[in-house]
Design a protein around this motif. Structure first.
Motif, PDB file in Angstrom:
ATOM      1  N   GLU A  48     -13.283 -38.042 -36.071  1.00  0.00           N
ATOM      2  CA  GLU A  48     -13.766 -39.363 -36.476  1.00  0.00           C
ATOM      3  C   GLU A  48     -13.267 -40.427 -35.506  1.00  0.00           C
ATOM      4  O   GLU A  48     -12.125 -40.352 -35.043  1.00  0.00           O
ATOM      5  CB  GLU A  48     -13.224 -39.717 -37.873  1.00  0.00           C
ATOM      6  CG  GLU A  48     -13.686 -38.817 -38.983  1.00  0.00           C
ATOM      7  CD  GLU A  48     -15.023 -39.218 -39.545  1.00  0.00           C
ATOM      8  OE1 GLU A  48     -15.309 -40.426 -39.636  1.00  0.00           O
ATOM      9  OE2 GLU A  48     -15.782 -38.308 -39.901  1.00  0.00           O
TER      10      GLU A  48
ATOM     11  N   ILE B  28     -18.090 -37.113 -44.095  1.00  0.00           N
ATOM     12  CA  ILE B  28     -17.346 -36.262 -43.187  1.00  0.00           C
ATOM     13  C   ILE B  28     -18.056 -34.919 -43.078  1.00  0.00           C
ATOM     14  O   ILE B  28     -18.335 -34.266 -44.073  1.00  0.00           O
ATOM     15  CB  ILE B  28     -15.890 -36.068 -43.662  1.00  0.00           C
ATOM     16  CG1 ILE B  28     -15.138 -37.397 -43.591  1.00  0.00           C
ATOM     17  CG2 ILE B  28     -15.189 -35.022 -42.818  1.00  0.00           C
ATOM     18  CD1 ILE B  28     -13.735 -37.346 -44.162  1.00  0.00           C
TER      19      ILE B  28
ATOM     20  N   TYR C  47     -18.888 -34.855 -32.555  1.00  0.00           N
ATOM     21  CA  TYR C  47     -18.264 -36.147 -32.231  1.00  0.00           C
ATOM     22  C   TYR C  47     -18.922 -36.768 -30.999  1.00  0.00           C
ATOM     23  O   TYR C  47     -19.263 -37.948 -30.990  1.00  0.00           O
ATOM     24  CB  TYR C  47     -16.768 -35.903 -32.003  1.00  0.00           C
ATOM     25  CG  TYR C  47     -15.943 -37.081 -31.564  1.00  0.00           C
ATOM     26  CD1 TYR C  47     -15.537 -38.057 -32.473  1.00  0.00           C
ATOM     27  CD2 TYR C  47     -15.502 -37.193 -30.252  1.00  0.00           C
ATOM     28  CE1 TYR C  47     -14.731 -39.120 -32.078  1.00  0.00           C
ATOM     29  CE2 TYR C  47     -14.702 -38.245 -29.852  1.00  0.00           C
ATOM     30  CZ  TYR C  47     -14.318 -39.206 -30.766  1.00  0.00           C
ATOM     31  OH  TYR C  47     -13.519 -40.253 -30.365  1.00  0.00           O
TER      32      TYR C  47
END
Length: 175
Positions: free
Chosen positions: A101, A42, A55
């Motif tokens: 995510e 992450i 992203y």
């Protein structure tokens, strides 16, 4: 002689238990290592805009992204990966900053499709996408190419009376 065979059988059982215990320890260690690697992957950012940029690049997003905030406070990213291929991501904020995510696989939208998902907090939703809609539970998204409805729970394979849309508001992230 019978006593000897029984003692030999007990030794085999004890050895089996030891081997089983060792295998269990190795499996638990492997699971913990995988979990740690996932958490280490992450990447956090100081702003949600920077998390969105990462992203978009990381998921190779060619189309639009709409940030949908649910009634439960989840921030879902309905993402057009490419022409007629959509998936859902999630924007999160924790003590380390913002991150986004992907949480569903891609699905093709010809006229209508649905995706069931679990958020990182464990909330369950069903997202329905349609090219056209005259139904009141569907909201037009920013690019005008499709309509979206989000229901609480997994409803694709159930006969359910849940028709309440869980969308609080929609914000465009990328057109």
């Amino acid at each position: 002689m019978v006593l000897f065979k029984c003692l030999k059988g007990e030794k085999i059982i004890k050895k089996f238990k030891v081997i089983l215990a060792v295998l269990t320890v190795f499996l638990l260690a492997a699971c913990n290592a995988t979990t740690s690697k996932t958490k280490d992957k992450i990447v956090h950012f100081s702003s949600k805009e920077k998390a969105f940029q990462h992203y978009i690049k990381n998921e190779n997003v060619a189309g639009s992204i709409d940030l949908i905030t649910t009634l439960q406070g989840d921030k879902l990213l309905v993402t057009q990966e490419s022409t007629n291929i959509y998936f859902v991501g999630e924007l999160k904020k924790d003590d380390n900053g913002f991150y986004a995510e992907k949480i569903t696989p891609g699905a093709q939208l010809t006229t209508e499709t649905g995706l069931e998902l679990n958020t990182m907090n464990g909330n369950k939703y069903t997202i329905n996408l349609k090219k056209t809609s005259d139904e009141p539970n569907y909201v037009s998204v920013s690019n005008g190419e499709y309509f979206v409805s989000i229901l609480e729970g997994h409803t694709l394979n159930e006969d359910t009376l849940n028709t309440k849309n869980a969308i609080k508001y929609v914000e465009n992230v990328k057109k």
